[in-house]
Design an enzyme around this catalytic site. Structure first.
Site, PDB file in Angstrom:
ATOM      1  N   GLN A 168      -0.816  -0.692  -4.039  1.00 48.48           N
ATOM      2  CA  GLN A 168      -1.656  -1.864  -4.222  1.00 48.48           C
ATOM      3  C   GLN A 168      -2.768  -1.881  -3.175  1.00 48.48           C
ATOM      4  O   GLN A 168      -2.527  -1.576  -2.008  1.00 48.48           O
ATOM      5  CB  GLN A 168      -0.818  -3.141  -4.122  1.00 48.48           C
ATOM      6  N   PRO A 169      -3.988  -2.277  -3.577  1.00 40.42           N
ATOM      7  CA  PRO A 169      -5.130  -2.244  -2.649  1.00 40.42           C
ATOM      8  C   PRO A 169      -5.153  -3.478  -1.740  1.00 40.42           C
ATOM      9  O   PRO A 169      -6.132  -4.229  -1.709  1.00 40.42           O
ATOM     10  CB  PRO A 169      -6.328  -2.218  -3.599  1.00 40.42           C
ATOM     11  N   LYS A 170      -4.083  -3.689  -0.995  1.00 35.50           N
ATOM     12  CA  LYS A 170      -3.957  -4.913  -0.200  1.00 35.50           C
ATOM     13  C   LYS A 170      -4.794  -4.866   1.074  1.00 35.50           C
ATOM     14  O   LYS A 170      -4.892  -3.830   1.741  1.00 35.50           O
ATOM     15  CB  LYS A 170      -2.485  -5.157   0.157  1.00 35.50           C
ATOM     16  N   LYS A 171      -5.378  -6.024   1.381  1.00 36.21           N
ATOM     17  CA  LYS A 171      -6.110  -6.227   2.629  1.00 36.21           C
ATOM     18  C   LYS A 171      -5.639  -7.531   3.255  1.00 36.21           C
ATOM     19  O   LYS A 171      -5.087  -8.404   2.581  1.00 36.21           O
ATOM     20  CB  LYS A 171      -7.619  -6.314   2.372  1.00 36.21           C
TER      21      LYS A 171
ATOM     22  N   ARG B 139       0.821  -1.211   0.000  1.00 37.03           N
ATOM     23  CA  ARG B 139       0.000   0.000   0.000  1.00 37.03           C
ATOM     24  C   ARG B 139       0.856   1.264   0.000  1.00 37.03           C
ATOM     25  O   ARG B 139       0.577   2.219  -0.737  1.00 37.03           O
ATOM     26  CB  ARG B 139      -0.936  -0.003   1.207  1.00 37.03           C
TER      27      ARG B 139
END
Length: 255
Positions: A120-123, A115
């Site tokens: 990056q849209p990391k979760k 992120r």
């Protein structure tokens, strides 16, 4: 023990991460050794892909590619698992690659690095790759719910990364990096790209795969519905994560 005072020059140089005395985000390059990857491919609705792409990106095809990684021995981060959902996209005249609408992983360091650096849209999530007899099974859980289940026959047909790249230019990952100032003003609005380097392939196999998606409000992979299942791949490789580049700066465009 004397305390160190961080100078301005230390703070403004590249590669700095907080906390300053025990950084969260590793510097480049980062080597990933002997990663095991299950890649699932399927066709979806073209309009579903277009709806997820930020302007001025354009879709390349109707194919979705989901990589489930078992990162066995990466520098700094230690072993962890990751899932990356990709669709083909291009910035006309500048770059083509694979845009990631969603990523999920089991590492706090990987989440922060993705992120903070790449956008990056990391979760947080729980991806897994398991060998169950003659079947390779990949799963992704979020909130304790199975969001994705994918299957692939166990090592039946030899393949190469060129076969995978022919489906989608996945090695170049494109992301939307969005960061605000503390007062809510936009600080960063960019399209970024990174390309894996020094890829050393140990093995690669392909075969018909299955993909099952379960709706989840916090992991909405169902927004790319499965219309036709294609081939999947199982491969092991080592590669290096190196600095990327800014493809497009929205704030400079609007100034």
């Amino acid at each position: 023990m004397a305390e160190r005072r961080w100078k301005r020059a230390d703070i403004v140089r590249g590669g700095v991460s907080t906390p300053l005395d025990a950084p969260m985000v590793p510097p480049f390059p980062i080597r990933f050794r002997d990663a095991a990857i299950l890649t699932l491919c399927y066709r979806t609705d073209p309009e579903a892909i277009a709806a997820l792409l930020p302007e001025p990106l354009e879709p390349l095809s109707d194919v979705v590619m989901i990589h489930l990684y078992d990162m066995r021995d990466p520098d700094w981060l230690g072993p962890y698992r990751e899932a990356n959902v990709m669709v083909g996209a291009e910035l006309p005249g500048i770059a083509a690659g694979a845009y990631s609408p969603w990523l999920f992983l089991s590492s706090d360091i990987g989440l922060a690095h993705g992120r903070e650096v790449h956008g990056q849209p990391k979760k947080l999530g729980c991806p897994r790759i398991e060998m169950r007899g003659d079947l390779i099974v990949g799963t992704l859980e979020r909130n304790g719910i199975a969001v994705l289940t994918g299957t692939l026959p166990y090592k039946q047909q030899r393949a190469d990364l060129a076969d995978l790249a022919a489906i989608l230019p996945f090695a170049t990952n494109i992301n939307l990096k969005a960061v605000d100032h503390i007062d809510g003003r936009p600080a960063i609005r960019q399209l970024t790209a990174r390309t894996l380097a020094d890829v050393q392939l140990a093995e690669c196999w392909r075969g018909p795969c299955t993909v099952e998606l379960r709706p989840n409000a916090q992991a909405p992979l169902h927004r790319l519905p499965v219309r036709e299942m294609l081939d999947g791949f199982f491969w092991r490789a080592s590669f290096t994560l190196v600095p990327g580049r800014v493809l497009h700066d929205y704030l400079e465009e609007s100034s």
